[in-house]
Design a protein around this motif. Sequence first.
Motif, PDB file in Angstrom:
ATOM      1  N   LEU A  29      42.331  32.611 107.754  1.00  0.00           N
ATOM      2  CA  LEU A  29      42.395  31.089 107.301  1.00  0.00           C
ATOM      3  C   LEU A  29      41.303  30.707 107.135  1.00  0.00           C
ATOM      4  N   GLN A  30      40.194  30.780 108.091  1.00  0.00           N
ATOM      5  CA  GLN A  30      38.939  30.195 108.006  1.00  0.00           C
ATOM      6  C   GLN A  30      38.432  30.574 106.711  1.00  0.00           C
ATOM      7  N   LEU A  31      38.405  31.778 106.235  1.00  0.00           N
ATOM      8  CA  LEU A  31      37.637  32.076 105.047  1.00  0.00           C
ATOM      9  C   LEU A  31      38.317  31.355 103.829  1.00  0.00           C
ATOM     10  N   LEU A  32      39.791  31.090 103.790  1.00  0.00           N
ATOM     11  CA  LEU A  32      40.312  30.650 102.979  1.00  0.00           C
ATOM     12  C   LEU A  32      40.356  29.125 102.743  1.00  0.00           C
ATOM     13  N   ASP A  33      40.169  28.475 104.093  1.00  0.00           N
ATOM     14  CA  ASP A  33      40.203  27.146 104.210  1.00  0.00           C
ATOM     15  C   ASP A  33      39.068  26.375 104.028  1.00  0.00           C
ATOM     16  N   ASP A  34      37.776  27.133 104.490  1.00  0.00           N
ATOM     17  CA  ASP A  34      36.575  26.700 104.273  1.00  0.00           C
ATOM     18  C   ASP A  34      35.772  27.046 103.110  1.00  0.00           C
ATOM     19  N   PRO A  35      35.280  26.149 102.358  1.00  0.00           N
ATOM     20  CA  PRO A  35      34.927  26.182 101.070  1.00  0.00           C
ATOM     21  C   PRO A  35      33.550  26.707 101.333  1.00  0.00           C
ATOM     22  N   GLY A  36      32.724  26.441 102.585  1.00  0.00           N
ATOM     23  CA  GLY A  36      31.554  27.178 102.568  1.00  0.00           C
ATOM     24  C   GLY A  36      31.271  28.337 102.478  1.00  0.00           C
ATOM     25  N   PHE A  37      32.332  29.052 102.856  1.00  0.00           N
ATOM     26  CA  PHE A  37      32.327  30.627 102.720  1.00  0.00           C
ATOM     27  C   PHE A  37      32.306  30.973 101.301  1.00  0.00           C
ATOM     28  N   ALA A  38      32.995  30.650 100.493  1.00  0.00           N
ATOM     29  CA  ALA A  38      32.909  30.894  98.821  1.00  0.00           C
ATOM     30  C   ALA A  38      31.647  30.525  98.502  1.00  0.00           C
ATOM     31  N   SER A  39      31.112  29.472  98.785  1.00  0.00           N
ATOM     32  CA  SER A  39      29.925  28.899  98.415  1.00  0.00           C
ATOM     33  C   SER A  39      28.655  29.722  98.583  1.00  0.00           C
ATOM     34  N   ALA A  40      28.890  30.107  99.888  1.00  0.00           N
ATOM     35  CA  ALA A  40      27.611  31.127 100.197  1.00  0.00           C
ATOM     36  C   ALA A  40      27.901  32.441  99.622  1.00  0.00           C
ATOM     37  N   ALA A  41      28.773  32.670  99.512  1.00  0.00           N
ATOM     38  CA  ALA A  41      29.089  34.169  98.889  1.00  0.00           C
ATOM     39  C   ALA A  41      28.704  34.143  97.153  1.00  0.00           C
ATOM     40  N   ARG A  42      28.849  32.875  96.749  1.00  0.00           N
ATOM     41  CA  ARG A  42      28.206  32.631  95.245  1.00  0.00           C
ATOM     42  C   ARG A  42      26.691  32.772  95.177  1.00  0.00           C
ATOM     43  N   ARG A  43      26.299  32.292  96.194  1.00  0.00           N
ATOM     44  CA  ARG A  43      24.695  32.197  96.366  1.00  0.00           C
ATOM     45  C   ARG A  43      24.266  33.625  96.411  1.00  0.00           C
ATOM     46  N   LEU A  44      24.691  34.411  97.523  1.00  0.00           N
ATOM     47  CA  LEU A  44      24.446  35.924  97.625  1.00  0.00           C
ATOM     48  C   LEU A  44      24.754  36.527  96.254  1.00  0.00           C
ATOM     49  N   ARG A  45      25.718  36.332  95.525  1.00  0.00           N
ATOM     50  CA  ARG A  45      25.962  37.155  94.327  1.00  0.00           C
ATOM     51  C   ARG A  45      25.102  36.803  93.289  1.00  0.00           C
ATOM     52  N   ASP A  46      24.495  35.311  93.284  1.00  0.00           N
ATOM     53  CA  ASP A  46      23.418  35.059  92.128  1.00  0.00           C
ATOM     54  C   ASP A  46      22.150  35.634  92.575  1.00  0.00           C
ATOM     55  N   GLU A  47      21.786  35.791  93.974  1.00  0.00           N
ATOM     56  CA  GLU A  47      20.634  36.454  94.362  1.00  0.00           C
ATOM     57  C   GLU A  47      20.685  37.833  94.047  1.00  0.00           C
ATOM     58  N   SER A  48      21.852  38.525  94.072  1.00  0.00           N
ATOM     59  CA  SER A  48      22.050  40.031  93.927  1.00  0.00           C
ATOM     60  C   SER A  48      21.842  40.196  92.110  1.00  0.00           C
ATOM     61  N   ALA A  49      22.218  39.162  91.300  1.00  0.00           N
ATOM     62  CA  ALA A  49      22.339  39.163  89.850  1.00  0.00           C
ATOM     63  C   ALA A  49      20.891  39.052  89.365  1.00  0.00           C
ATOM     64  N   ALA A  50      20.291  38.436  90.040  1.00  0.00           N
ATOM     65  CA  ALA A  50      18.689  38.102  89.594  1.00  0.00           C
ATOM     66  C   ALA A  50      17.788  39.415  89.968  1.00  0.00           C
ATOM     67  N   MET A  51      18.212  40.514  90.641  1.00  0.00           N
ATOM     68  CA  MET A  51      17.306  41.716  90.957  1.00  0.00           C
ATOM     69  C   MET A  51      17.565  42.691  89.697  1.00  0.00           C
ATOM     70  N   PRO A  52      16.542  43.302  89.446  1.00  0.00           N
ATOM     71  CA  PRO A  52      16.407  44.443  88.492  1.00  0.00           C
ATOM     72  C   PRO A  52      17.727  45.233  88.618  1.00  0.00           C
ATOM     73  N   SER A  53      18.147  45.803  87.492  1.00  0.00           N
ATOM     74  CA  SER A  53      19.230  46.714  87.214  1.00  0.00           C
ATOM     75  C   SER A  53      18.659  48.096  87.536  1.00  0.00           C
ATOM     76  N   PRO A  54      19.460  49.209  87.814  1.00  0.00           N
ATOM     77  CA  PRO A  54      18.980  50.636  87.783  1.00  0.00           C
ATOM     78  C   PRO A  54      18.329  51.002  86.543  1.00  0.00           C
ATOM     79  N   TYR A  55      18.800  50.262  85.398  1.00  0.00           N
ATOM     80  CA  TYR A  55      18.024  50.642  83.995  1.00  0.00           C
ATOM     81  C   TYR A  55      16.852  50.097  84.127  1.00  0.00           C
ATOM     82  N   ASP A  56      16.375  48.920  84.521  1.00  0.00           N
ATOM     83  CA  ASP A  56      15.027  48.488  84.785  1.00  0.00           C
ATOM     84  C   ASP A  56      14.326  49.107  85.601  1.00  0.00           C
TER      85      ASP A  56
END
Length: 415
Positions: A376-403
């Motif tokens: 319920l904490q994970l679902l009801d507190d939008p801070g978790f989803a917001s922080a998860a999006r920050r980590l996703r964006d941080e990951s996406a900025a890293m070089p790919s295996p191709y790079d």
Amino acid sequence: MRVLFAGLSEKSHLYCQVPLAWALTAAGHEVRIAHSPGLTDVVTGTGLVSAPVGRDHALHEAMSLAPESQDAEIANWSRLGPGEADWPALRERYELSVPHGFALYNDPVLDDTVALARSWRPHLVIGDPIAYAGALAARAAGALHVRLLWCADVYGRARRTFVDLLSQAPVDERVDPLADWLDERGAPYGVVCDEELINGQYTLDTLPPSLRPPSALQTLSMRYVPYNGTAVWWDWLREEPKRPRICVTLGTSNTEAYGGDYVSLSETLGALATLDIEVVAALHPRQRAALTDVPAGVRLVDDVALHTLLPSCSAVIHHGGWGTYSTALINAVPQLALSTTVADLEWRGRSLERAGAGLFVHHSEADAELVLRHTLQLLDDPGFASAARRLRDESAAMPSPYDLVTVLTDLVAGR
């Protein structure tokens, strides 16, 4: 360029190597996967070239006979940074881990891996952080040695602490079980242990930098790309969920190795069934067979690759495994890890908590009420989803295996 992958002979560890191995293959390089014979079908199933060496390890048999070992403090490598462990404790950690862990994984394949490297002469050896057979093979063949992490680099962090404490220890207490073992195993090939052999010339890290332990090693960032073996994008996954979808997965490696799960699957599913959500339980066939009662609103699946499921999920409840953890990270899914402290699990769980993108609970405390409350904490507190999006964006900025193919090619050429 000839590239030899030399990891631990575990399916989950192999899966971490596949995206980079295929990127190198697609770029025209020769790639071979060294592994014990029992993994041959898994390797060939990835489409890569299998190179069986040595014999299979017997660790799974030992683990199934001693399931309590997953909670032993000696298996926790997350609390071994500066100021977290004294010399006697860290020395004991290596004295026990070398013969009962590192050697059991590496000794069965070491001689054949070195022989393979000396005959094939790879330019580059890519190995697990504790796949020391690969480290010795790289040195014996004169190849560049790069570690590819399947974990937070708690082993590199612990080694740095050990070296610092070793230099300060009384002279009669200065023992180095890891170096002694590697010196003994490397002697027939003229290889002497040093810190570069242990740590490699470079380390490939797929964790977002904000979740990594501090390190003084030469580290290259590479974006995590999931590989789950056979994958089908089922029609029900192409539709938008009508209610919040929660994935429950307790992994397969732990079930296969220990013969059981960290937590009660039936109690976890029973607790979640009381919420107005859709629960998808991704199970190993053995886990599914053990369930005698499936609550309404729970979908059981054993044929779904996580990277096809998690993008549609509002949260994931899991055992802390690297593949699940990392796949959730790149898909911005808040996580509840019901886990142990073995290897790096505590570091990753606590770092996720500090980032605000999830919660970490030792499995011994994970009853139905706690699972319900934290979900319920994970679902009801939008801070978790917001922080998860920050980590996703941080990951996406890293070089790919191709790079990284060009980077690794340039490093080899520079030698």
